[in-house]
Scaffold this active site. Structure first.
Site, PDB file in Angstrom:
ATOM      1  NE  ARG A 232      -4.298  -1.406   0.078  1.00  0.00           N
ATOM      2  CZ  ARG A 232      -4.435  -2.512  -0.629  1.00  0.00           C
ATOM      3  NH1 ARG A 232      -3.426  -2.952  -1.371  1.00  0.00           N
ATOM      4  NH2 ARG A 232      -5.573  -3.200  -0.607  1.00  0.00           N
ATOM      5  CD  GLU A 261      -2.961   3.350  -5.606  1.00  0.00           C
ATOM      6  OE1 GLU A 261      -4.095   2.807  -5.581  1.00  0.00           O
ATOM      7  OE2 GLU A 261      -1.922   2.750  -5.308  1.00  0.00           O
ATOM      8  CG  HIS A 280      -2.950  -0.624  -6.792  1.00  0.00           C
ATOM      9  ND1 HIS A 280      -3.440   0.095  -5.728  1.00  0.00           N
ATOM     10  CD2 HIS A 280      -2.910  -1.912  -6.366  1.00  0.00           C
ATOM     11  CE1 HIS A 280      -3.705  -0.713  -4.707  1.00  0.00           C
ATOM     12  NE2 HIS A 280      -3.376  -1.943  -5.093  1.00  0.00           N
TER      13      HIS A 280
END
Length: 325
Positions: A232, A261, A280
């Site tokens: 993360r 993000e 991601h």
């Protein structure tokens, strides 16, 4: 049984619909919108399948028939697990669907950053390739690969790194330094940061891990080290990381997750040639994608049918016998 998908950016829900149908459940998809639209769509539902939607006490109180919240993925930081537990609502995830894919990606990022592959690719295309610009580069054998977080993904990453010739060490607060997990010697975090030429992060984002690597921790890291994060973004202080990279106190970084993000195109990280960035997507492979979709809905179906789901985050609800309402 009625299960509502609160939000989902997948290109198809065919897998989910098939699993629901085979389990005797009706699967509905909430329309885009805010909290009011979600409540309207999910009123009377037995279960929720969520991706990004925040599930808190207020939502649960507005949907008193919900017995299970099943999330796409490993992390449940968008779900108030305590509020669910208090209300007898099961919380499910899919903790191991991406073990092989994420660990593959972590290794790929580590090697790309350590060997400066992306930089060399850009240089060749621009006609400016130079050995001096990428030195020093090292072979993997004899280098130290540090894994922070020795869960399923961390252990798989450690196994693959060892297969490449790295000496592997790990740090995890659940295990005492001097012990061994899956054949990986455990050390404390400062020791790992001082010794490792690759530091690969595999911890969830919690109050304890937020900012786990800040300016003080990065000051311990070797200048020939590469930092890899497939966990993360919030685990790393990004500003401190940018400073360390700009000042040459880190050889490079491979980052699949970010504190914001999607990562803005003008973010300071995008201007650094020593950083490899991916959006991601470490979790993704065709195999993991199908498994994630199938098991997320299967968990919800099983809970609604009164069966124990394969993956339960708050088993206290089962122990208390309050899962069915």
């Amino acid at each position: 049984m009625r299960i509502v998908v609160t939000d989902c950016d997948h290109d198809s829900l065919d897998v989910e619909r098939r699993v629901a149908r085979e389990g005797g459940a009706e699967l509905l998809v909430a329309p885009p919108g805010g909290r009011e639209e979600l409540v309207a769509a999910a009123t009377g539902a037995d279960g929720l399948v969520v991706q990004y939607a925040r599930v808190d006490a207020a939502l649960l109180d507005a949907l008193p028939t919900v017995r299970v919240v099943s999330r796409y993925g490993v992390g449940v930081d968008t779900v108030d697990v305590a509020a669910c537990t208090e209300r007898g609502v099961l919380v499910c995830n899919v903790p191991d669907y991406g073990t092989e894919s994420v660990s593959d990606h972590a290794i790929a990022l580590a090697l790309t950053a350590a060997r400066r592959i992306a930089w060399m690719d850009r240089s060749v295309r621009a006609g400016t390739a130079s050995l001096d610009a990428v030195r020093p580069l090292h072979r993997f054998a004899g280098r130290v690969f540090g894994v922070v977080g020795l869960g399923l993904i961390g252990a798989a990453t450690a196994r693959k790194a060892a297969g490449l010739g790295y000496e592997v060490i790990g740090a995890d607060p659940r295990y005492e330094p001097g012990s061994s997990v899956a054949g990986v010697p455990v050390v404390d975090l400062p020791d790992l940061l001082r010794r490792s030429q690759v530091i690969s992060l595999h911890v969830p984002l919690t109050d304890a891990t937020r900012g786990l690597l800040g300016a003080d921790e990065l000051a311990l890291v070797r200048p020939d080290a590469v930092l890899v994060n497939t966990g993360r973004g919030g685990v790393v202080d990004t500003a401190a990381l940018v400073d360390a990279l700009r000042e040459g106190r880190l050889h490079g970084a491979g980052l699949d997750v970010h504190d914001v993000e999607p990562l803005p195109t003008d973010h300071p990280l995008t201007a650094l040639d020593t950083v490899v960035l991916t959006p991601h997507l470490a979790w993704y492979s065709e195999e993991s994608y199908e498994e994630l979709k199938r098991r997320t809905v299967q968990n919800a179906v099983d809970a609604c049918a009164g069966r124990r789901p394969r993956d339960v985050v708050n088993p206290r609800v089962l122990a208390d016998g309050r899962a069915a309402r």
